[in-house]
Design a protein around this motif. Structure first.
Motif, PDB file in Angstrom:
ATOM      1  N   PRO B  97     -20.138 -30.618  40.066  1.00 34.76           N
ATOM      2  CA  PRO B  97     -20.516 -30.088  41.391  1.00 34.76           C
ATOM      3  C   PRO B  97     -19.363 -29.366  42.086  1.00 34.76           C
ATOM      4  N   ALA B 125     -27.688 -27.297  40.346  1.00 35.56           N
ATOM      5  CA  ALA B 125     -27.580 -28.356  41.349  1.00 35.56           C
ATOM      6  C   ALA B 125     -27.573 -29.716  40.640  1.00 35.56           C
ATOM      7  N   PRO B 126     -26.872 -30.700  41.212  1.00 35.01           N
ATOM      8  CA  PRO B 126     -26.772 -32.004  40.521  1.00 35.01           C
ATOM      9  C   PRO B 126     -28.132 -32.592  40.123  1.00 35.01           C
TER      10      PRO B 126
END
Lengths: 479, 254
Positions: B97, B125-126
């Motif tokens: 991230p 995105a995580p």
């Protein structure tokens, strides 16, 4: 009748009565399988279909292998002495194996098919528990061991009278016809050597499965499939051959003529010993990792495996009955009809063993069509014929002729009607191994519904047969 | 449970697989990659499906502060891609991230693919990265001692959004890539190695020549026939020594 012969007779009767119990039970499973497919809506538990299919297939293959083995063992006792104790041991081993298979499939829903192709049994994705896989493999190990010992004992018995080359009739390939060797000795010797190779193959498969399961090594799926079909294909093949051995030995008695080994018979049957090791490649035509030349070898071996033995046997049967004063009993009728069914199924098998055709047919119901033809209308008729013959030999008595004819007619109509629906489906591209059909091939459900009618007809024939031949065998056992 | 059953059957010890072993190809083949949004190194945005449409897509997972496998893997992929024929795209997705588009551009330049057509570096995105990890078997865990992510080297060959092939490890052989790309064009891959030690393969496939050579498994295929013949010979030899006992001229046994 001496004590040893009496023991052989009793053990044979035990085997045959067991077959007469197992066969209708497995037929009922087949009925349920077709009921699944006949339904226009998916069943509540489609996984049951696969466990029933596994039990039905292994049950049928096992039943007819042991029946034909027991039949030839009994008939061979005219010439040599197989051990009744070993046969009885194989019987109890088989019974225990059957119990384990039932527990694995009905209890544990093991549904990887009787050919249990790697790696499916180990990755059921929740469809069955690990213990069911273990039980199934345990059952196979038990059955395989029992049958291997039994096969070795029958070979031992033959070896006490014939050298290996004599038992394989190699001297007939030259000019010599001495010593005279009955066809059943040749067929049994060839079949059992092939049987041993299949069982050894199963041992290797089970060991590799266990090693993979334990995480010791990754196994080559292509090798596993080759070995599995070396086992499965040869087991089915030799069950048929042993059934034919029965026909070669018993049918001449009804024709009043001998059916002797000659050079052509010797050549046709001894060539099987070599060819059968390569014919099973036709099960792997869809495995593109297998080199093309192996597939070609499989096609050639499949042609040469079936054609000589079939040609020689069909010619032999026609030669035997043409102009003879045949005694047409249910036994002799079933033998001749069985050879017909074997030949029809064999032609369908040769068609399917052609690479170009197999690419189209392989995953359709054509495949069950051909093996049900040579099993149901071939081997089953051989063994039912033998049981009828045995029953009449050991417990004489006559039923009304009309009833016998009607029974055989029901069996024939039921068997051929049933397999015809499979061919019909195969020709219409209905896939095999589907528990329920999608809309695109819903015609398969209609074919399955038609097949149920013929299963009823066949079962009615079986009930009458059990009433006649089954009763006679039970009477003979307890007399 | 399965292991216990086998142990019970065989009564032998066993080696458990390492908990951090790379994903096994067989378990993830034909999985559909989630169509997640990606931020590319040039600052633009794209969906995964856009990158995998029309051409095969090679996907790998990296993070820019990696002191281990990431750069060597990318260089190996670059070398293999240079030799491969046919059109395809390559996508390196960062699972860290902290990575920014600028970090990814720097990594692309470091590996020497910044100007190469078809190469894309992106950030997921995580939560989306977790979705990707679930269907690919890729995993990563932060090691506070080394201040690095622990992760396997992985390259996916994606065709029409689904995983067609997968290779775990620090290198990408040109032969593997060529074979996988041919598979995306509908040519059947004859054979390829499974992860780990494969015992008794029937044939070994040489992707360079397309030839199959015998391996020990092929010998194993002939073993049952050989054993059967040897057993038959042994049985009959033993039998013949006992025979002479009571052989008679008549065909029937006395």
């Amino acid at each position: 009748m001496d004590a040893a012969m009496d023991r052989i007779r009793r053990v044979t009767l035990v085997w045959m009565i067991t077959a007469l119990v197992l066969f209708p039970a497995m037929t009922l499973l087949g009925y349920l399988i077709r009921r699944f497919q006949a339904s226009p809506t998916p069943a509540a538990h489609p996984e049951w279909f696969y466990s029933l299919l596994t039990l039905h297939a292994l049950g049928m293959v096992g039943t007819w292998f042991v029946s034909s083995m027991a039949g030839v063992s009994y008939l061979l006792s005219r010439y040599v002495r197989p051990s009744p104790a070993v046969s009885l041991g194989a019987f109890f081993g088989t019974l225990a194996g059957v119990v384990l298979v039932c527990l694995a499939t009905v209890g544990g829903f093991f549904g990887a098919g009787w050919y249990f192709l790697f790696p499916l049994p180990l990755y059921p994705n929740g469809a069955w528990p690990a213990w069911a896989t273990a039980l199934f493999f345990g059952a196979l190990a038990l059955l395989g061991t029992s049958w291997l010992v039994w096969a070795l004992d029958v070979l031992r018995a033959i070896s006490q009278r014939y050298s290996l080359s004599a038992a394989l009739c190699l001297h007939y390939l030259g000019a010599s016809t001495e010593p005279e060797v009955p066809p059943i000795v040749l067929i049994t010797t060839v079949s059992l050597i092939v049987c041993i190779s299949g069982l050894v193959s199963a041992v290797i498969v089970l060991v590799l499965f266990a090693a993979h399961w334990a995480g010791w090594l990754n196994v080559d799926a292509l090798l596993m499939k080759n070995l599995t079909f070396l086992f499965g294909h040869t087991l089915v093949n030799i069950s048929l051959y042993l059934g034919l051995g029965i026909v070669y030995e018993v049918l001449p008695g009804y024709a009043g003529r001998p059916w002797k080994t000659n050079r052509i018979v010797a050549m046709a049957w001894s060539s099987i010993l070599f060819l059968v090791l390569f014919a099973y490649f036709h099960h792997l035509y869809m495995d593109f990792a297998q080199p093309g030349w192996v597939q070609t070898l499989g096609q050639i071996a499949s042609y040469f495996l079936s054609l000589p033995a079939a040609a020689v046997t069909i010619f032999g049967v026609l030669n035997l009955i043409y102009g003879a004063s045949m005694r047409w009993t249910p036994a002799s009728t079933l033998f001749v009809l069985g050879v017909l069914g074997w030949a029809i199924g064999g032609v369908a098998a040769v068609i399917d063993a052609t690479v170009a055709v197999n690419f189209v047919f392989h995953n359709t119901l054509w495949v069950p069509a051909h093996f049900h033809t040579y099993f149901l209308a071939g081997l089953v008729f051989f063994v039912l014929g033998f049981i009828d013959h045995l029953g009449r030999e050991l417990s004489p008595g006559e039923e009304p002729k009309g009833l016998s004819k009607f029974t055989v007619a029901l069996l024939v109509v039921g068997a051929y009607g049933f397999v015809a629906t499979f061919y019909w489906s195969g020709a219409s591209s209905v896939p095999r191994r589907f528990a329920a059909y999608p809309d695109e091939v819903m015609r398969g459900a209609a074919h399955a519904r038609t097949s149920l009618v013929f299963i009823h007809v066949f079962l009615l024939g079986m009930i009458l047969y059990l009433w006649m031949a089954g009763r006679r065998c039970v009477r003979a056992l307890f007399s | 449970m399965r292991t216990c059953v086998v142990l019970l059957i065989l009564g032998l010890p066993m080696a458990l697989p390492a908990p951090d072993s790379p994903p096994i190809e067989d378990q993830y083949l034909y999985q559909a990659l989630p169509d997640v949004p990606l931020k590319l190194s040039d600052g633009s945005e794209a969906r995964l499906s856009q990158l995998s449409s029309g051409k095969p897509l090679l996907v790998t997972f990296v993070f820019t502060r990696c002191a281990g496998i990431c750069s060597p893997l990318l260089r190996s992929l670059k070398g293999a891609a240079a030799k491969a024929e046919g059109g395809f795209r390559i996508l390196a997705i960062s699972f860290d991230p902290r990575d920014t588009p600028a970090d990814l551009s720097a990594l692309a330049a470091h590996v020497g693919v910044a100007q190469k057509q078809g190469w894309n570096f992106a950030i997921a995105a995580p939560a989306d990265m977790q979705r990707i990890a679930k269907v690919t078997g890729f995993w990563f865990q932060w090691d506070s001692t080394s201040r690095q992510y622990d992760h396997p080297g992985l390259v996916l060959v994606v065709d029409r959004g689904r995983i067609l092939r997968m290779r775990a490890g620090g290198t990408v052989p040109a032969a593997f890539l060529q074979e996988a790309l041919e598979e995306t064009r509908g040519k059947l891959a004859k054979s390829y190695p499974l992860p780990g030690k494969v015992a008794f393969r029937c044939f070994q496939y040489d992707p360079a020549t397309g030839e199959l050579a015998f391996d020990w498994g092929a010998v194993l295929m002939l073993l049952p026939g050989g054993v059967a013949i040897v057993l038959a010979v042994v049985v009959f030899r033993r039998g013949r020594t006992r025979v002479r006992i009571s052989m008679k001229n008549s065909l029937m046994w006395p």
